[in-house]
Motif scaffolding. Structure first.
Motif, PDB file in Angstrom:
ATOM      1  N   MET A 113       0.845  -1.185   0.000  1.00  0.00           N
ATOM      2  CA  MET A 113       0.000   0.000   0.000  1.00  0.00           C
ATOM      3  C   MET A 113       0.884   1.240   0.000  1.00  0.00           C
ATOM      4  O   MET A 113       1.792   1.374   0.797  1.00  0.00           O
ATOM      5  N   SER A 114       0.629   2.155  -0.901  1.00  0.00           N
ATOM      6  CA  SER A 114       1.446   3.363  -0.986  1.00  0.00           C
ATOM      7  C   SER A 114       0.871   4.468  -0.102  1.00  0.00           C
ATOM      8  O   SER A 114      -0.325   4.516   0.159  1.00  0.00           O
ATOM      9  N   GLN A 115       1.759   5.334   0.325  1.00  0.00           N
ATOM     10  CA  GLN A 115       1.337   6.456   1.157  1.00  0.00           C
ATOM     11  C   GLN A 115       0.805   7.583   0.274  1.00  0.00           C
ATOM     12  O   GLN A 115       1.167   7.708  -0.890  1.00  0.00           O
ATOM     13  N   GLN A 116      -0.027   8.412   0.876  1.00  0.00           N
ATOM     14  CA  GLN A 116      -0.503   9.608   0.197  1.00  0.00           C
ATOM     15  C   GLN A 116       0.669  10.548  -0.041  1.00  0.00           C
ATOM     16  O   GLN A 116       1.622  10.557   0.729  1.00  0.00           O
ATOM     17  N   PRO A 117       0.623  11.361  -1.086  1.00  0.00           N
ATOM     18  CA  PRO A 117       1.682  12.353  -1.281  1.00  0.00           C
ATOM     19  C   PRO A 117       1.770  13.263  -0.053  1.00  0.00           C
ATOM     20  O   PRO A 117       0.757  13.585   0.572  1.00  0.00           O
ATOM     21  N   LEU A 118       2.975  13.644   0.265  1.00  0.00           N
ATOM     22  CA  LEU A 118       3.204  14.498   1.432  1.00  0.00           C
ATOM     23  C   LEU A 118       2.847  15.943   1.109  1.00  0.00           C
ATOM     24  O   LEU A 118       3.267  16.482   0.078  1.00  0.00           O
ATOM     25  N   HIS A 119       2.060  16.549   1.967  1.00  0.00           N
ATOM     26  CA  HIS A 119       1.711  17.959   1.815  1.00  0.00           C
ATOM     27  C   HIS A 119       1.905  18.637   3.166  1.00  0.00           C
ATOM     28  O   HIS A 119       1.271  18.260   4.153  1.00  0.00           O
ATOM     29  N   ALA A 120       2.770  19.622   3.201  1.00  0.00           N
ATOM     30  CA  ALA A 120       2.997  20.393   4.428  1.00  0.00           C
ATOM     31  C   ALA A 120       2.154  21.663   4.379  1.00  0.00           C
ATOM     32  O   ALA A 120       2.213  22.415   3.407  1.00  0.00           O
ATOM     33  N   ALA A 121       1.369  21.869   5.421  1.00  0.00           N
ATOM     34  CA  ALA A 121       0.562  23.088   5.495  1.00  0.00           C
ATOM     35  C   ALA A 121       1.486  24.281   5.732  1.00  0.00           C
ATOM     36  O   ALA A 121       2.426  24.198   6.527  1.00  0.00           O
ATOM     37  N   PRO A 122       1.228  25.396   5.048  1.00  0.00           N
ATOM     38  CA  PRO A 122       2.018  26.604   5.315  1.00  0.00           C
ATOM     39  C   PRO A 122       1.825  27.041   6.770  1.00  0.00           C
ATOM     40  O   PRO A 122       0.716  26.979   7.303  1.00  0.00           O
ATOM     41  N   LEU A 123       2.901  27.469   7.380  1.00  0.00           N
ATOM     42  CA  LEU A 123       2.836  27.948   8.765  1.00  0.00           C
ATOM     43  C   LEU A 123       2.516  29.429   8.731  1.00  0.00           C
ATOM     44  O   LEU A 123       3.369  30.282   8.963  1.00  0.00           O
ATOM     45  N   SER A 124       1.261  29.725   8.414  1.00  0.00           N
ATOM     46  CA  SER A 124       0.841  31.127   8.307  1.00  0.00           C
ATOM     47  C   SER A 124      -0.514  31.325   8.962  1.00  0.00           C
ATOM     48  O   SER A 124      -1.362  30.431   8.952  1.00  0.00           O
ATOM     49  N   TRP A 125      -0.664  32.519   9.536  1.00  0.00           N
ATOM     50  CA  TRP A 125      -1.880  32.899  10.232  1.00  0.00           C
ATOM     51  C   TRP A 125      -2.247  34.301   9.807  1.00  0.00           C
ATOM     52  O   TRP A 125      -1.385  35.135   9.550  1.00  0.00           O
ATOM     53  N   GLY A 126      -3.527  34.575   9.761  1.00  0.00           N
ATOM     54  CA  GLY A 126      -4.016  35.847   9.258  1.00  0.00           C
ATOM     55  C   GLY A 126      -4.170  35.751   7.745  1.00  0.00           C
ATOM     56  O   GLY A 126      -3.768  34.774   7.116  1.00  0.00           O
ATOM     57  N   HIS A 127      -4.768  36.777   7.159  1.00  0.00           N
ATOM     58  CA  HIS A 127      -5.021  36.754   5.727  1.00  0.00           C
ATOM     59  C   HIS A 127      -4.944  38.150   5.124  1.00  0.00           C
ATOM     60  O   HIS A 127      -5.582  38.455   4.122  1.00  0.00           O
ATOM     61  N   GLY A 128      -4.146  38.994   5.748  1.00  0.00           N
ATOM     62  CA  GLY A 128      -4.040  40.366   5.283  1.00  0.00           C
ATOM     63  C   GLY A 128      -3.053  40.549   4.152  1.00  0.00           C
ATOM     64  O   GLY A 128      -2.259  39.659   3.846  1.00  0.00           O
ATOM     65  N   PRO A 129      -3.077  41.733   3.532  1.00  0.00           N
ATOM     66  CA  PRO A 129      -2.202  42.007   2.394  1.00  0.00           C
ATOM     67  C   PRO A 129      -0.733  42.239   2.781  1.00  0.00           C
ATOM     68  O   PRO A 129       0.152  42.066   1.956  1.00  0.00           O
ATOM     69  N   ARG A 130      -0.498  42.617   4.027  1.00  0.00           N
ATOM     70  CA  ARG A 130       0.887  42.812   4.475  1.00  0.00           C
ATOM     71  C   ARG A 130       1.418  41.498   5.030  1.00  0.00           C
ATOM     72  O   ARG A 130       0.683  40.725   5.631  1.00  0.00           O
ATOM     73  N   THR A 131       2.723  41.269   4.847  1.00  0.00           N
ATOM     74  CA  THR A 131       3.329  40.011   5.274  1.00  0.00           C
ATOM     75  C   THR A 131       4.386  40.276   6.330  1.00  0.00           C
ATOM     76  O   THR A 131       5.257  41.133   6.154  1.00  0.00           O
ATOM     77  N   PHE A 132       4.299  39.530   7.421  1.00  0.00           N
ATOM     78  CA  PHE A 132       5.293  39.564   8.494  1.00  0.00           C
ATOM     79  C   PHE A 132       5.847  38.158   8.615  1.00  0.00           C
ATOM     80  O   PHE A 132       5.138  37.242   9.016  1.00  0.00           O
ATOM     81  N   GLU A 133       7.106  37.995   8.198  1.00  0.00           N
ATOM     82  CA  GLU A 133       7.739  36.683   8.270  1.00  0.00           C
ATOM     83  C   GLU A 133       8.744  36.689   9.407  1.00  0.00           C
ATOM     84  O   GLU A 133       9.496  37.652   9.576  1.00  0.00           O
ATOM     85  N   ILE A 134       8.739  35.608  10.161  1.00  0.00           N
ATOM     86  CA  ILE A 134       9.661  35.483  11.276  1.00  0.00           C
ATOM     87  C   ILE A 134      10.413  34.169  11.126  1.00  0.00           C
ATOM     88  O   ILE A 134       9.809  33.119  10.941  1.00  0.00           O
ATOM     89  N   PHE A 135      11.720  34.258  11.139  1.00  0.00           N
ATOM     90  CA  PHE A 135      12.601  33.102  11.018  1.00  0.00           C
ATOM     91  C   PHE A 135      13.032  32.724  12.426  1.00  0.00           C
ATOM     92  O   PHE A 135      13.686  33.522  13.107  1.00  0.00           O
ATOM     93  N   ILE A 136      12.636  31.534  12.854  1.00  0.00           N
ATOM     94  CA  ILE A 136      12.926  31.120  14.231  1.00  0.00           C
ATOM     95  C   ILE A 136      13.589  29.744  14.280  1.00  0.00           C
ATOM     96  O   ILE A 136      13.395  28.914  13.403  1.00  0.00           O
ATOM     97  N   GLU A 137      14.354  29.555  15.329  1.00  0.00           N
ATOM     98  CA  GLU A 137      14.883  28.246  15.701  1.00  0.00           C
ATOM     99  C   GLU A 137      14.127  27.895  16.977  1.00  0.00           C
ATOM    100  O   GLU A 137      14.168  28.652  17.943  1.00  0.00           O
ATOM    101  N   PRO A 138      13.401  26.783  17.006  1.00  0.00           N
ATOM    102  CA  PRO A 138      12.467  26.516  18.100  1.00  0.00           C
ATOM    103  C   PRO A 138      13.037  26.482  19.514  1.00  0.00           C
ATOM    104  O   PRO A 138      12.304  26.731  20.460  1.00  0.00           O
ATOM    105  N   THR A 139      14.332  26.191  19.698  1.00  0.00           N
ATOM    106  CA  THR A 139      14.888  26.156  21.050  1.00  0.00           C
ATOM    107  C   THR A 139      15.667  27.414  21.412  1.00  0.00           C
ATOM    108  O   THR A 139      16.134  27.537  22.533  1.00  0.00           O
ATOM    109  N   CYS A 140      15.809  28.337  20.482  1.00  0.00           N
ATOM    110  CA  CYS A 140      16.520  29.590  20.750  1.00  0.00           C
ATOM    111  C   CYS A 140      15.682  30.445  21.701  1.00  0.00           C
ATOM    112  O   CYS A 140      14.510  30.697  21.436  1.00  0.00           O
ATOM    113  N   PRO A 141      16.253  30.910  22.813  1.00  0.00           N
ATOM    114  CA  PRO A 141      15.444  31.687  23.760  1.00  0.00           C
ATOM    115  C   PRO A 141      14.887  32.972  23.162  1.00  0.00           C
ATOM    116  O   PRO A 141      13.783  33.393  23.517  1.00  0.00           O
ATOM    117  N   PHE A 142      15.615  33.578  22.232  1.00  0.00           N
ATOM    118  CA  PHE A 142      15.133  34.806  21.603  1.00  0.00           C
ATOM    119  C   PHE A 142      14.009  34.505  20.610  1.00  0.00           C
ATOM    120  O   PHE A 142      13.044  35.259  20.499  1.00  0.00           O
TER     121      PHE A 142
END
Length: 185
Positions: free
Chosen positions: A1-30
């Motif tokens: 049995m084959s697996q379904q194709p992998l699809h990653a949901a975008p990690l985005s919230w809100g739906h406004g015209p302006r974009t705020f992107e944040i680059f994070i490392e999950p264990t970095c205290p900052f």
């Protein structure tokens, strides 16, 4: 049995015209400090005015960084994608010391295995990651985050972009109102 194709949901919230992107490392205290402000930022600016996007910035001095970033992205491939990924990020942020080394090189995590790290994340987040983590094609999503950061000159976390431009004068210690001013300017 084959697996379904992998699809990653975008990690985005809100739906406004302006974009705020944040680059994070999950264990970095900052990064954790910045991550903890994102919901309040959405509330302050309004979901109809901004789209907040989390980009993952794995950093080798955070020794379990690659494992944890893979866990976040594995969660994003599950049925409740971005919410599952948010639960994983929240779990790591709330228990950061259990996923990080003392002074980046010592302490109790010296005896931890990647499997134990995954189990800790599953226990704290309630998200079952083992099967999604083990999918080889997840590597494509991990590489995308890495390439995107490099293409934009991002080397450390947290780094912020507003409407596609790096904002070197923004930091995790800034008040939410400062971030909002940059977004709405």
């Amino acid at each position: 049995m084959s697996q379904q194709p992998l699809h990653a949901a975008p990690l985005s919230w809100g739906h406004g015209p302006r974009t705020f992107e944040i680059f994070i490392e999950p264990t970095c205290p900052f990064s954790v400090r910045a991550f903890n402000k994102l919901e309040a930022l959405l509330e302050a600016v309004g979901e109809e005015n901004v789209t907040v996007k989390i980009r993952l910035q794995s950093q080798p001095w955070h020794l379990f960084s690659g494992v944890i970033v893979r866990c976040v992205l594995a969660a994003s491939t599950l049925p409740d994608g971005k919410n599952a990924a948010h639960k994983v990020l929240r779990a790591v942020a709330e228990h950061r010391e259990e996923f990080e080394f003392t002074d980046h090189c010592s302490g109790p995590n010296m005896d931890a295995t990647p499997q134990q790290i995954i189990e800790r994340i599953e226990n704290y987040s309630g998200v079952q990651l083992v099967d999604a983590f083990a999918r080889p094609e997840l590597q494509t999503e991990i590489k995308w985050h890495c390439k995107y950061a490099r293409q934009n000159g991002i080397h450390v976390s947290p780094t912020f972009m507003v409407n596609g431009l790096v904002q070197a004068d923004l930091g995790s210690g800034d008040e939410i109102s400062v971030w909002a001013q940059h977004i709405l300017a």
